[in-house]
Scaffold this motif. Sequence first.
Motif, short mmCIF file in Angstrom:
data_model
loop_
_atom_site.label_atom_id
_atom_site.label_comp_id
_atom_site.label_asym_id
_atom_site.label_seq_id
_atom_site.Cartn_x
_atom_site.Cartn_y
_atom_site.Cartn_z
N MET A 1 0.84 -1.20 0.00
CA MET A 1 0.00 0.00 0.00
C MET A 1 0.88 1.26 0.00
SD MET A 1 -3.04 1.22 0.01
CE MET A 1 -3.95 2.71 0.41
N THR A 2 1.92 1.26 0.84
CA THR A 2 2.81 2.41 0.91
C THR A 2 3.51 2.65 -0.41
OG1 THR A 2 3.16 2.01 3.27
CG2 THR A 2 4.76 3.42 2.14
N GLU A 3 3.99 1.58 -1.05
CA GLU A 3 4.69 1.71 -2.32
C GLU A 3 3.75 2.21 -3.42
OE1 GLU A 3 7.99 1.46 -2.94
OE2 GLU A 3 8.04 1.37 -0.75
N THR A 4 2.50 1.76 -3.37
CA THR A 4 1.51 2.23 -4.35
C THR A 4 1.24 3.71 -4.17
OG1 THR A 4 0.47 0.04 -4.43
CG2 THR A 4 -0.82 1.90 -5.25
N LEU A 5 1.10 4.13 -2.92
CA LEU A 5 0.87 5.55 -2.64
C LEU A 5 2.05 6.39 -3.12
CD1 LEU A 5 -0.71 7.86 -1.35
CD2 LEU A 5 0.38 7.27 0.85
N LYS A 6 3.25 5.92 -2.86
CA LYS A 6 4.44 6.63 -3.32
C LYS A 6 4.45 6.74 -4.84
CE LYS A 6 7.66 5.45 0.43
NZ LYS A 6 8.89 4.71 0.77
N ALA A 7 4.04 5.67 -5.50
CA ALA A 7 4.03 5.67 -6.97
C ALA A 7 3.06 6.72 -7.50
CB ALA A 7 3.65 4.29 -7.49
N TYR A 8 1.89 6.83 -6.87
CA TYR A 8 0.92 7.83 -7.33
C TYR A 8 1.39 9.25 -7.02
CZ TYR A 8 -2.62 4.61 -9.00
OH TYR A 8 -3.30 3.67 -9.74
N LEU A 9 2.08 9.42 -5.90
CA LEU A 9 2.64 10.74 -5.59
C LEU A 9 3.73 11.11 -6.59
CD1 LEU A 9 2.82 10.54 -1.69
CD2 LEU A 9 1.16 11.78 -3.08
N ASP A 10 4.49 10.13 -7.05
CA ASP A 10 5.46 10.38 -8.12
C ASP A 10 4.76 10.72 -9.43
OD1 ASP A 10 7.93 10.18 -6.88
OD2 ASP A 10 8.11 8.03 -7.19
N LEU A 11 3.66 10.04 -9.69
CA LEU A 11 2.92 10.26 -10.95
C LEU A 11 2.43 11.70 -11.05
CD1 LEU A 11 1.73 8.78 -13.51
CD2 LEU A 11 -0.37 8.49 -12.15
N ILE A 12 1.98 12.24 -9.92
CA ILE A 12 1.39 13.59 -9.95
C ILE A 12 2.40 14.68 -9.54
CG2 ILE A 12 -0.93 12.71 -9.52
CD1 ILE A 12 -0.65 13.70 -6.61
N ARG A 13 3.69 14.28 -9.32
CA ARG A 13 4.72 15.24 -8.89
C ARG A 13 4.21 16.02 -7.67
NH1 ARG A 13 4.13 13.14 -14.15
NH2 ARG A 13 5.64 14.02 -15.62
N ALA A 14 3.92 15.27 -6.59
CA ALA A 14 3.13 15.80 -5.48
C ALA A 14 3.74 17.02 -4.81
CB ALA A 14 2.91 14.70 -4.45
N HIS A 15 5.07 17.12 -4.77
CA HIS A 15 5.67 18.24 -4.05
C HIS A 15 5.51 19.57 -4.79
CE1 HIS A 15 8.57 16.47 -6.72
NE2 HIS A 15 9.55 17.28 -6.42
N PRO B 1 8.82 13.10 -6.10
CA PRO B 1 9.22 13.12 -4.68
C PRO B 1 9.90 11.84 -4.23
CG PRO B 1 6.82 12.97 -4.92
CD PRO B 1 7.36 13.29 -6.27
N PHE B 2 9.57 10.69 -4.85
CA PHE B 2 10.20 9.43 -4.48
C PHE B 2 11.11 8.89 -5.60
CE2 PHE B 2 6.41 9.84 -1.84
CZ PHE B 2 7.00 9.74 -0.59
N LYS B 3 11.47 9.81 -6.51
CA LYS B 3 12.59 9.63 -7.44
C LYS B 3 12.40 8.51 -8.46
CE LYS B 3 14.28 12.33 -4.19
NZ LYS B 3 13.97 13.76 -4.26
N GLU B 4 11.16 8.24 -8.89
CA GLU B 4 10.95 7.14 -9.81
C GLU B 4 9.81 7.43 -10.77
OE1 GLU B 4 11.35 2.34 -9.35
OE2 GLU B 4 10.08 3.39 -7.90
N ARG B 5 9.94 6.95 -12.01
CA ARG B 5 8.84 7.01 -12.98
C ARG B 5 7.95 5.80 -12.73
NH1 ARG B 5 9.29 10.52 -17.30
NH2 ARG B 5 11.31 11.55 -17.58
N PRO B 6 6.72 5.99 -12.26
CA PRO B 6 5.93 4.84 -11.79
C PRO B 6 5.40 3.93 -12.89
CG PRO B 6 4.69 6.88 -11.59
CD PRO B 6 6.06 7.28 -11.97
N ILE B 7 5.20 4.43 -14.10
CA ILE B 7 4.69 3.55 -15.16
C ILE B 7 5.79 2.65 -15.72
CG2 ILE B 7 3.51 3.42 -17.39
CD1 ILE B 7 2.09 6.02 -16.73
N PRO B 8 6.95 3.19 -16.13
CA PRO B 8 8.03 2.31 -16.59
C PRO B 8 8.50 1.31 -15.53
CG PRO B 8 8.45 4.55 -17.29
CD PRO B 8 7.29 4.60 -16.33
#
Length: 297
Positions: free
Chosen positions: A1-15, A83-90
Amino acid sequence: MTETLKAYLDLIRAHFLPAWPLVSCSGLVLAFENYGGFSWALTIKVALIGLLGFEAGFILNDYVDRNRDRLDVENTLTRYWRPFKERPIPSGKISSRSAFSLFILLVVVISALIFTLPYPNSLYVFAVMLYSYSIEAFYQVKKRNQNYPIAQLLGRTDFTLFPAAGYLCYGHPDMTMLLYMFFFYPWTMAHLGLNDFIDLKNDHARGMKSIAVLYGEKGTMYWITGFTVLHFLAAIFFLRELGEIALYGFLAGFVLLAGANIYLWKEKNLDAGMKILPFYHGVLIIYAVSIILDFIY
């Protein structure tokens, strides 16, 4: 769950989330100034439209480029934007189907908010939305195969229209809106060139005809500085629409951008580009906040 949330925060460039409502509302308060009145309800609505609209654009960007992004060879720019330094789709943490579904959901929500605006403002803003996402997809695809920077020159009109959309939520197409766009467009071009300058290795690997691939590092530096100078010149006309607080805010921004460009030409390397990118983003916030404060005071 935490990793999924991080991935979505990366997707939307949350910061970067706080920036987009400010940009949209800077346009809105200019409309309040020109047409009279003020509404907290409308301000909150415009902030939401701006926030969700920009996030949908980020997701569309990632979706269209999902296969090309797998070819990245380094992640300097990714570490800055995510924010978590990764492109979540690739990386496989978010499927392309899930990302596209989220984009559609956001478009539906944004459209619902837009159509609560009075006519013809709702029509203006809805047209801006349709154009912006269409030209963003065009930009992503066109820059794969071009000899001239058509994708860039047309594609970043979507960002240029962002404060204009905020203006059109209450006002109508007029000289103030056009002057804001005239002022903002060169900044978007300089900002795009700077991102391309930093991401040169990845764009070569992806087969993207970015500004840096088309013109090389030095040519891109001329692009960045040239459009920054045009941005300064356009401000001469836009500042006539603004007050004293905005004037001081803009002057502070100009000093920061001038200093950033001097540093870039002194160092002439990709690391220098990465160091000055936050200055371009900081100046955008300074512009938006100074316009808003100008209205308040």
